[in-house]
Structure formats: C-alpha cells, structure tokens
Enzyme design. Structure first.
Site, PDB file in Angstrom:
ATOM      1  N   CYS A 140       0.304  11.015   4.848  1.00 11.39           N
ATOM      2  CA  CYS A 140       0.615  11.928   3.735  1.00 11.39           C
ATOM      3  C   CYS A 140      -0.612  12.727   3.327  1.00 11.39           C
ATOM      4  O   CYS A 140      -0.503  13.918   2.998  1.00 11.39           O
ATOM      5  CB  CYS A 140       1.178  11.140   2.561  1.00 11.39           C
ATOM      6  N   ASN A 174      10.684   7.867  -1.036  1.00 13.73           N
ATOM      7  CA  ASN A 174      10.654   7.367   0.343  1.00 13.73           C
ATOM      8  C   ASN A 174      12.082   7.126   0.830  1.00 13.73           C
ATOM      9  O   ASN A 174      12.963   6.705   0.057  1.00 13.73           O
ATOM     10  CB  ASN A 174       9.777   6.119   0.480  1.00 13.73           C
ATOM     11  N   ILE A 175      12.288   7.431   2.094  1.00 14.63           N
ATOM     12  CA  ILE A 175      13.618   7.294   2.708  1.00 14.63           C
ATOM     13  C   ILE A 175      13.439   6.495   3.996  1.00 14.63           C
ATOM     14  O   ILE A 175      12.842   7.002   4.963  1.00 14.63           O
ATOM     15  CB  ILE A 175      14.242   8.683   2.997  1.00 14.63           C
ATOM     16  N   GLU A 176      13.913   5.257   3.961  1.00 12.52           N
ATOM     17  CA  GLU A 176      13.711   4.375   5.114  1.00 12.52           C
ATOM     18  C   GLU A 176      14.873   4.474   6.093  1.00 12.52           C
ATOM     19  O   GLU A 176      15.893   5.117   5.820  1.00 12.52           O
ATOM     20  CB  GLU A 176      13.511   2.933   4.614  1.00 12.52           C
ATOM     21  N   CYS A 207      -0.712   7.194   1.747  1.00 14.25           N
ATOM     22  CA  CYS A 207      -1.091   6.776   3.108  1.00 14.25           C
ATOM     23  C   CYS A 207      -1.807   7.925   3.812  1.00 14.25           C
ATOM     24  O   CYS A 207      -1.780   9.089   3.381  1.00 14.25           O
ATOM     25  CB  CYS A 207       0.128   6.304   3.892  1.00 14.25           C
ATOM     26  N   CYS A 209       7.721   8.996   3.873  1.00 13.06           N
ATOM     27  CA  CYS A 209       7.146   8.661   2.567  1.00 13.06           C
ATOM     28  C   CYS A 209       7.589   9.679   1.503  1.00 13.06           C
ATOM     29  O   CYS A 209       7.945  10.822   1.815  1.00 13.06           O
ATOM     30  CB  CYS A 209       5.622   8.699   2.627  1.00 13.06           C
ATOM     31  N   GLU A 220       5.749  11.291  -0.644  1.00 12.76           N
ATOM     32  CA  GLU A 220       4.878  12.477  -0.747  1.00 12.76           C
ATOM     33  C   GLU A 220       5.304  13.548   0.262  1.00 12.76           C
ATOM     34  O   GLU A 220       5.371  14.736  -0.047  1.00 12.76           O
ATOM     35  CB  GLU A 220       3.419  12.112  -0.470  1.00 12.76           C
TER      36      GLU A 220
HETATM   37  N1  THU Z   1       5.331   4.737   1.260  1.00 14.37           N
HETATM   38  C1  THU Z   1       5.385   5.956   0.642  1.00 14.37           C
HETATM   39  O1  THU Z   1       6.454   6.456   0.305  1.00 14.37           O
HETATM   40  N2  THU Z   1       4.202   6.603   0.426  1.00 14.37           N
HETATM   41  C2  THU Z   1       2.971   6.144   0.784  1.00 14.37           C
HETATM   42  O2  THU Z   1       1.982   6.856   0.661  1.00 14.37           O
HETATM   43  C3  THU Z   1       2.837   4.769   1.289  1.00 14.37           C
HETATM   44  C4  THU Z   1       4.099   4.096   1.692  1.00 14.37           C
HETATM   45  C5  THU Z   1       6.595   4.035   1.528  1.00 14.37           C
HETATM   46  C6  THU Z   1       6.969   3.961   2.985  1.00 14.37           C
HETATM   47  C7  THU Z   1       7.872   2.753   3.019  1.00 14.37           C
HETATM   48  O3  THU Z   1       9.185   3.155   2.717  1.00 14.37           O
HETATM   49  C8  THU Z   1       7.360   1.876   1.877  1.00 14.37           C
HETATM   50  O4  THU Z   1       6.510   2.693   1.091  1.00 14.37           O
HETATM   51  C9  THU Z   1       6.592   0.652   2.342  1.00 14.37           C
HETATM   52  O5  THU Z   1       5.581   1.023   3.222  1.00 14.37           O
END
Ligand code: THU
Length: 130
Positions: A93, A42-44, A90, A53, A55
């Site tokens: 994804c 994940n890259i915020e 999620c 996300c 995935e």
């Molecule tokens: N996140 C994912 O990388 N994949 C998912 O299927 C659910 C959520 C990440 C997004 C965000 O950076 C962190 O989890 C918290 O929501």
C-alpha cells in the site's frame, strides 16, 4: 477536515470490511487536495493472495473517478472492534500511495500523524527507471 474526522471515516469504512478469513477489519479514508474523501475497506478472497487492502481500495476508487492529488489518508484496523491500536500500512500500500503522493503526504493512525517518508524514506519510482 480534521485528522479526527478523517480517522472516524476510516473506522466507519472498516465496518464494511469483507474479512471472513483473517477477521481483521481495516478501513481507510483518503482525502483529496480538493477536500473529497474516498473510503475503502479490505476485501478478502478464498484464494487468499487475491485479497486487497483497505488503502488500495480507497486509492483505486479515487483514481478511477479521476482524482490523483491527495493530502492524507487515515487508516483504522482491528480484530476486535477496538480501533485504538495503530494499524500500520503494509509495504504494498505504501508503494501504491507513493505513486501519487509526496514525502509530506500525511498518514493518520490512532497514534497520530505520520508522513509518507516516515514509512517509505527511499522509494522505487519513475525516476528509478531513468
Ligand atoms: N490489511 C489492510 O487492509 N491494510 C494493510 O495495510 C495491512 C493489512 C488487511 C489485509 C487482510 O485482509 C487483513 O488486513 C489481514 O492481513
């Protein structure tokens, strides 16, 4: 590649997570039908909604390299470096995965193997628009 090996690759990918805001690290390891593995994390972003996300990072890396046939994805997520609790994918994804993957596509979490149809039994797809 075994499910355990794929899950270990997802945990390793989570170490690259850029998650300065949620502090929740996620890694994904996507297995192609010819045995190649694409990982993602994940890259915020400070503009929160631009976060991607793990995935989708993995899927987009693979597709951009010409791979569109997939067998399985392992997903590992944690807020404290303990990856024993399942991190469910999620809805966004799942929708992106469903573009390329059928009902039997395997989703490997810490609690074992699931299928795409377990999580997304009915889908919006190309046929929905006909
Ligand atoms: N996140 C994912 O990388 N994949 C998912 O299927 C659910 C959520 C990440 C997004 C965000 O950076 C962190 O989890 C918290 O929501």
């Amino acid at each position: 590649m075994s499910n355990d090996e794929l899950y270990a690759a997802a945990v390793k990918a989570a170490k690259k997570s850029y998650s300065n805001y949620s502090h929740f690290t996620v890694g994904a390891a996507l297995l192609t039908s010819d045995g190649k593995v694409f990982t993602g994390c994940n890259i915020e972003n400070a503009s929160y909604s631009l976060t991607i996300c793990a995935e989708r990072t993995a899927v987009f890396k693979a597709v951009s390299e010409g791979y569109t046939d997939f067998e399985a994805i392992a997903i590992a997520g944690s807020g404290n470096d303990d990856f024993s609790k399942p991190c469910f994918p999620c809805g966004a994804c799942l929708q992106v995965l469903s573009e390329f993957c059928g009902d039997s596509f395997r989703i490997i979490l810490s609690d074992g193997e699931h299928s795409l149809s377990d999580f997304l039994p009915k889908r919006f797809n190309e046929d929905s628009m006909k």
